[in-house]
Scaffold this motif. Structure first.
Motif, PDB file in Angstrom:
ATOM      1  N   CYS A  57       0.781  -1.239   0.000  1.00  0.00           N
ATOM      2  CA  CYS A  57       0.000   0.000   0.000  1.00  0.00           C
ATOM      3  C   CYS A  57       0.811   1.287   0.000  1.00  0.00           C
ATOM      4  O   CYS A  57       0.304   2.342   0.371  1.00  0.00           O
ATOM      5  CB  CYS A  57      -0.979   0.020   1.170  1.00  0.00           C
ATOM      6  SG  CYS A  57      -1.922  -1.509   1.331  1.00  0.00           S
ATOM      7  N   ASN A  59       4.520   3.464  -1.810  1.00  0.00           N
ATOM      8  CA  ASN A  59       5.633   3.522  -2.743  1.00  0.00           C
ATOM      9  C   ASN A  59       6.636   4.541  -2.208  1.00  0.00           C
ATOM     10  O   ASN A  59       6.284   5.670  -1.909  1.00  0.00           O
ATOM     11  CB  ASN A  59       5.157   3.933  -4.142  1.00  0.00           C
ATOM     12  CG  ASN A  59       6.261   3.846  -5.156  1.00  0.00           C
ATOM     13  OD1 ASN A  59       7.016   2.876  -5.194  1.00  0.00           O
ATOM     14  ND2 ASN A  59       6.381   4.864  -5.984  1.00  0.00           N
ATOM     15  N   ASP A  94       3.408  -8.851  -6.381  1.00  0.00           N
ATOM     16  CA  ASP A  94       3.468  -7.655  -7.217  1.00  0.00           C
ATOM     17  C   ASP A  94       3.914  -8.038  -8.633  1.00  0.00           C
ATOM     18  O   ASP A  94       4.119  -9.215  -8.938  1.00  0.00           O
ATOM     19  CB  ASP A  94       4.348  -6.565  -6.590  1.00  0.00           C
ATOM     20  CG  ASP A  94       5.842  -6.840  -6.694  1.00  0.00           C
ATOM     21  OD1 ASP A  94       6.247  -7.904  -7.196  1.00  0.00           O
ATOM     22  OD2 ASP A  94       6.614  -5.962  -6.264  1.00  0.00           O
ATOM     23  N   LYS A 128      -0.389   4.145  -2.029  1.00  0.00           N
ATOM     24  CA  LYS A 128      -0.826   3.543  -3.294  1.00  0.00           C
ATOM     25  C   LYS A 128      -1.754   2.385  -2.948  1.00  0.00           C
ATOM     26  O   LYS A 128      -1.344   1.453  -2.262  1.00  0.00           O
ATOM     27  CB  LYS A 128       0.352   2.985  -4.098  1.00  0.00           C
ATOM     28  CG  LYS A 128       1.333   4.016  -4.575  1.00  0.00           C
ATOM     29  CD  LYS A 128       0.793   4.725  -5.774  1.00  0.00           C
ATOM     30  CE  LYS A 128       1.842   5.648  -6.358  1.00  0.00           C
ATOM     31  NZ  LYS A 128       1.366   6.383  -7.487  1.00  0.00           N
ATOM     32  N   TYR A 130      -3.256   0.241  -5.097  1.00  0.00           N
ATOM     33  CA  TYR A 130      -3.124  -0.910  -5.994  1.00  0.00           C
ATOM     34  C   TYR A 130      -4.427  -1.723  -6.058  1.00  0.00           C
ATOM     35  O   TYR A 130      -4.403  -2.934  -6.234  1.00  0.00           O
ATOM     36  CB  TYR A 130      -1.950  -1.801  -5.574  1.00  0.00           C
ATOM     37  CG  TYR A 130      -0.626  -1.079  -5.587  1.00  0.00           C
ATOM     38  CD1 TYR A 130      -0.001  -0.760  -6.784  1.00  0.00           C
ATOM     39  CD2 TYR A 130      -0.016  -0.698  -4.403  1.00  0.00           C
ATOM     40  CE1 TYR A 130       1.218  -0.081  -6.801  1.00  0.00           C
ATOM     41  CE2 TYR A 130       1.200  -0.018  -4.414  1.00  0.00           C
ATOM     42  CZ  TYR A 130       1.808   0.284  -5.617  1.00  0.00           C
ATOM     43  OH  TYR A 130       3.000   0.951  -5.623  1.00  0.00           O
ATOM     44  N   ARG A 132      -6.408  -2.726  -3.750  1.00  0.00           N
ATOM     45  CA  ARG A 132      -6.493  -3.758  -2.720  1.00  0.00           C
ATOM     46  C   ARG A 132      -7.298  -3.200  -1.546  1.00  0.00           C
ATOM     47  O   ARG A 132      -6.991  -2.123  -1.026  1.00  0.00           O
ATOM     48  CB  ARG A 132      -5.111  -4.183  -2.228  1.00  0.00           C
ATOM     49  CG  ARG A 132      -4.200  -4.678  -3.315  1.00  0.00           C
ATOM     50  CD  ARG A 132      -4.608  -6.083  -3.748  1.00  0.00           C
ATOM     51  NE  ARG A 132      -3.717  -6.562  -4.792  1.00  0.00           N
ATOM     52  CZ  ARG A 132      -4.125  -6.896  -6.009  1.00  0.00           C
ATOM     53  NH1 ARG A 132      -5.387  -6.807  -6.330  1.00  0.00           N
ATOM     54  NH2 ARG A 132      -3.271  -7.339  -6.888  1.00  0.00           N
TER      55      ARG A 132
END
Length: 141
Positions: A57, A59, A94, A128, A130, A132
């Motif tokens: 979650c 970067n 990932d 981030k 993503y 999820r």
């Protein structure tokens, strides 16, 4: 950090977790702010298995930039100040095949801290999702 019950469905979260493991700080090598390597089954100073972990979650900046150096240092300081580390692995990998995980550390005072949340709160990483659902708990960091 307080989590609103509406933010996350615990049952759904449990379905997304693959495993939870406890490792010692000596088994962890920091690659950069958001990537670590776990050296498993250490015996006679030989690393039998290595696993690359990508923090969920977030970067961090690239490690060669000034802010990347700072986020890498924050991650290393977190590992160094922990006496025990919990790796919460999610089922999805990932794009590079790394395990996605939340990393919790326990310090000498038995205080548990969330590395992912700390990096976000320090400004050493950006959020981030993503796509999820388990990332919702970090959204307000």
């Amino acid at each position: 950090m307080l989590v609103d019950k509406e933010m996350i469905n615990v049952h759904k979260l449990k379905q997304q977790i693959e495993s939870i493991e406890i490792v010692s700080p000596e088994e962890v090598r920091v690659i950069d702010g958001d990537t670590i390597v776990i050296n498993e089954n250490i015996s006679n100073n030989v690393n039998v298995k290595k696993e690359r972990i990508r923090l969920a979650c977030l970067n961090c900046p690239e490690r060669l930039s000034q802010s990347g150096i700072e986020s890498t240092k924050r991650t290393q300081d977190f590992i160094d100040s922990s006496v025990m580390i919990f790796i919460i692995r999610y089922k999805k990998k990932d794009l590079y095949g790394r395990t996605i995980a939340t990393v919790l550390g326990v310090n000498n005072n038995d205080k548990i801290s969330d590395l992912n949340a700390l990096l976000l709160s320090y400004g050493a990483a950006e959020y981030k999702s993503y796509n999820r659902s388990y990332c919702k708990i970090y959204k307000s960091q």
